[in-house]
Design an enzyme around this catalytic site. Structure first.
Site, PDB file in Angstrom:
ATOM      1  N   TRP A  13       0.824  -1.197   0.000  1.00  0.00           N
ATOM      2  CA  TRP A  13       0.000   0.000   0.000  1.00  0.00           C
ATOM      3  C   TRP A  13       0.862   1.253   0.000  1.00  0.00           C
ATOM      4  O   TRP A  13       0.575   2.220  -0.688  1.00  0.00           O
ATOM      5  CB  TRP A  13      -0.941  -0.051   1.178  1.00  0.00           C
ATOM      6  CG  TRP A  13      -2.097   0.910   1.251  1.00  0.00           C
ATOM      7  CD1 TRP A  13      -2.824   1.149   2.382  1.00  0.00           C
ATOM      8  CD2 TRP A  13      -2.683   1.751   0.239  1.00  0.00           C
ATOM      9  NE1 TRP A  13      -3.832   2.077   2.127  1.00  0.00           N
ATOM     10  CE2 TRP A  13      -3.755   2.458   0.804  1.00  0.00           C
ATOM     11  CE3 TRP A  13      -2.397   1.968  -1.111  1.00  0.00           C
ATOM     12  CZ2 TRP A  13      -4.541   3.377   0.091  1.00  0.00           C
ATOM     13  CZ3 TRP A  13      -3.172   2.875  -1.829  1.00  0.00           C
ATOM     14  CH2 TRP A  13      -4.230   3.571  -1.227  1.00  0.00           C
ATOM     15  N   LYS A 106      -4.218   0.218   8.895  1.00  0.00           N
ATOM     16  CA  LYS A 106      -5.497  -0.169   9.500  1.00  0.00           C
ATOM     17  C   LYS A 106      -5.247  -1.147  10.638  1.00  0.00           C
ATOM     18  O   LYS A 106      -4.601  -2.175  10.442  1.00  0.00           O
ATOM     19  CB  LYS A 106      -6.403  -0.806   8.440  1.00  0.00           C
ATOM     20  CG  LYS A 106      -6.731   0.124   7.280  1.00  0.00           C
ATOM     21  CD  LYS A 106      -7.503  -0.561   6.172  1.00  0.00           C
ATOM     22  CE  LYS A 106      -7.751   0.393   5.009  1.00  0.00           C
ATOM     23  NZ  LYS A 106      -8.494  -0.255   3.896  1.00  0.00           N
ATOM     24  N   SER A 136      -9.504  -0.305  -1.101  1.00  0.00           N
ATOM     25  CA  SER A 136      -8.355   0.146  -1.909  1.00  0.00           C
ATOM     26  C   SER A 136      -7.215  -0.868  -1.866  1.00  0.00           C
ATOM     27  O   SER A 136      -6.219  -0.662  -1.170  1.00  0.00           O
ATOM     28  CB  SER A 136      -7.865   1.510  -1.416  1.00  0.00           C
ATOM     29  OG  SER A 136      -7.765   1.549   0.002  1.00  0.00           O
ATOM     30  N   ALA A 138      -3.904  -2.387  -2.831  1.00  0.00           N
ATOM     31  CA  ALA A 138      -2.706  -1.771  -3.398  1.00  0.00           C
ATOM     32  C   ALA A 138      -2.474  -2.215  -4.834  1.00  0.00           C
ATOM     33  O   ALA A 138      -2.066  -1.420  -5.688  1.00  0.00           O
ATOM     34  CB  ALA A 138      -1.490  -2.120  -2.537  1.00  0.00           C
ATOM     35  N   LYS A 189     -13.147  -4.595   9.808  1.00  0.00           N
ATOM     36  CA  LYS A 189     -13.555  -5.379   8.633  1.00  0.00           C
ATOM     37  C   LYS A 189     -12.567  -6.492   8.335  1.00  0.00           C
ATOM     38  O   LYS A 189     -12.924  -7.518   7.735  1.00  0.00           O
ATOM     39  CB  LYS A 189     -13.759  -4.470   7.421  1.00  0.00           C
ATOM     40  CG  LYS A 189     -12.564  -3.609   7.039  1.00  0.00           C
ATOM     41  CD  LYS A 189     -11.546  -4.289   6.162  1.00  0.00           C
ATOM     42  CE  LYS A 189     -10.321  -3.415   5.974  1.00  0.00           C
ATOM     43  NZ  LYS A 189      -9.263  -4.073   5.163  1.00  0.00           N
ATOM     44  N   ARG A 253      -5.321 -10.272   2.016  1.00  0.00           N
ATOM     45  CA  ARG A 253      -4.461 -11.183   2.768  1.00  0.00           C
ATOM     46  C   ARG A 253      -5.232 -11.824   3.928  1.00  0.00           C
ATOM     47  O   ARG A 253      -4.956 -12.961   4.315  1.00  0.00           O
ATOM     48  CB  ARG A 253      -3.239 -10.428   3.285  1.00  0.00           C
ATOM     49  CG  ARG A 253      -3.565  -9.349   4.290  1.00  0.00           C
ATOM     50  CD  ARG A 253      -2.423  -8.395   4.558  1.00  0.00           C
ATOM     51  NE  ARG A 253      -2.223  -7.475   3.463  1.00  0.00           N
ATOM     52  CZ  ARG A 253      -1.398  -6.434   3.522  1.00  0.00           C
ATOM     53  NH1 ARG A 253      -0.701  -6.198   4.620  1.00  0.00           N
ATOM     54  NH2 ARG A 253      -1.253  -5.629   2.497  1.00  0.00           N
ATOM     55  N   VAL A 277       1.513  -9.139   6.387  1.00  0.00           N
ATOM     56  CA  VAL A 277       0.873  -8.855   7.660  1.00  0.00           C
ATOM     57  C   VAL A 277      -0.630  -9.086   7.534  1.00  0.00           C
ATOM     58  O   VAL A 277      -1.276  -8.543   6.636  1.00  0.00           O
ATOM     59  CB  VAL A 277       1.143  -7.396   8.106  1.00  0.00           C
ATOM     60  CG1 VAL A 277       0.394  -7.096   9.393  1.00  0.00           C
ATOM     61  CG2 VAL A 277       2.637  -7.179   8.297  1.00  0.00           C
ATOM     62  N   GLU A 279      -3.612  -8.230   9.421  1.00  0.00           N
ATOM     63  CA  GLU A 279      -4.020  -7.363  10.519  1.00  0.00           C
ATOM     64  C   GLU A 279      -5.235  -7.890  11.286  1.00  0.00           C
ATOM     65  O   GLU A 279      -5.422  -7.581  12.454  1.00  0.00           O
ATOM     66  CB  GLU A 279      -4.332  -5.950   9.995  1.00  0.00           C
ATOM     67  CG  GLU A 279      -3.135  -5.192   9.445  1.00  0.00           C
ATOM     68  CD  GLU A 279      -2.240  -4.614  10.535  1.00  0.00           C
ATOM     69  OE1 GLU A 279      -2.443  -4.951  11.719  1.00  0.00           O
ATOM     70  OE2 GLU A 279      -1.331  -3.837  10.181  1.00  0.00           O
TER      71      GLU A 279
END
Length: 331
Positions: A13, A106, A136, A138, A189, A253, A277, A279
């Site tokens: 990103w 995020k 969005s 990347a 989310k 991911r 990662v 998240e």
């Protein structure tokens, strides 16, 4: 008018953001946490790990020196949430009074349960802090595929400034002041996307995913409202918009990790296989703790927590969700 911008974080990103901003005619510096990574980006003009096949611009300045944030018109912060605080600590001495920082990362800080804007405000009190979020990926932003985001700041003039910097024919930015809602939507989310992947991995279908997404945004908004966010934010780009894209796309991911877990892979192995990662794993623990703190019912988050951290089988978690006591949809 061209702006001097530092993009902090050269993952997918961050790299896509730098590429987008350089195309808008801005003077862009892209910071990497390791000199070797920065040198590789500069030499190859390609982020082979996160954005393979996307050509980068030689006009971007590539560096591993955090002092690159000095005297910038805008700082774009795009590191993993777990290193936001340490990165902000390192940056702080070089950030001038009144500098605007927009966070594209995020997540929720583990342990403290603080949002990333709160962390940045603590570590860089002399700066103005904003957030930008929305659907969005990347991979698509880097290719110039039409994308929309929302920039939010308590002072709308700074959100307007971010809008003017990022806005283009293929990247549309809306503005708002509900920083809390925008951040929570972007962080939470990821948990639902992880769960969507788990249902895919088990072999469930579209009905299951649609139900999960619908009830998931209900849980997200319920917690957000309890914390003081605007309910309407969760029906916008950083809420339902970002939820849709992360639950349905293989760019996600979190969804990819969930698929592996649903297929029976252990959490650590799944995270290693995704090689990025995820998240949603950390955010799930934080969201579960926030639901306890605010007394908010979040059954999907609770079952996700039990699967990730207590060893519950995904199939068992789904059955327990389906067999909960009957209730009104709006309760």
């Amino acid at each position: 008018m061209s702006k001097k911008i530092a993009v902090i974080g050269s993952g997918g990103w961050g790299t896509a953001a730098a590429l987008h901003l350089i195309k808008q005619g801005h003077e862009v510096t892209l910071w990497s946490w390791k000199q070797e990574e920065s040198d590789t980006l500069k030499a190859n003009l390609e982020n082979k790990e996160f954005l393979p096949g996307i050509s980068l611009s030689p006009d971007i300045s590539y560096t591993a020196d955090i002092s690159c944030v000095k005297d910038k018109d805008l700082i774009v912060l795009v590191t993993p949430s777990k290193v936001i605080r340490s990165t902000c600590k390192a940056m702080s001495r070089y950030v001038s009074d009144g500098t605007l920082i927009v966070i594209l990362s995020k997540g929720i800080e583990d342990g403290s349960l603080k949002l990333l804007t709160d962390v940045a405000e603590e570590e860089i009190p002399q700066a103005h802090i904003a957030v930008m979020s929305g659907p969005s990926h990347a991979e698509e932003v880097a290719r110039g595929i039409p994308t929309t985001n929302i920039a939010a700041c308590h002072d709308i003039k700074y959100a307007d400034y971010i809008q003017s910097v990022f806005m283009s024919e293929n990247f549309r930015v809306y503005t708002g002041t509900d920083v809390l809602g925008v951040e929570l939507g972007g962080a939470l989310k990821n948990i639902i996307a992880l769960c969507a992947g788990i249902t895919d991995g088990i072999g469930f279908g579209d009905n299951t995913k649609a139900a999960l997404m619908t009830r998931g945004i209900k849980e997200i908004s319920r917690l957000g409202i309890a914390m003081g966010a605007d309910a309407e934010t969760f029906w916008g780009l950083s809420g339902i918009g970002d939820l849709i894209v992360t639950c349905t796309s293989m760019h996600s991911r979190n969804r990819r990790a969930g698929i592996l877990i649903g297929q029976g892979m252990a959490l650590d192995e799944a995270l290693s296989s995704v090689h990025m990662v995820v998240e949603g794993v950390q955010s799930c623990r934080a969201a579960y703790m926030l639901s306890q703190k605010y007394g908010v019912e979040m059954p999907i988050v609770q079952k996700a927590y039990e699967v990730l951290y207590e060893g519950k089988k995904p199939e068992e978690a789904v059955m327990e969700l389906m067999c909960r006591n009957p209730k009104n949809e709006n309760m």
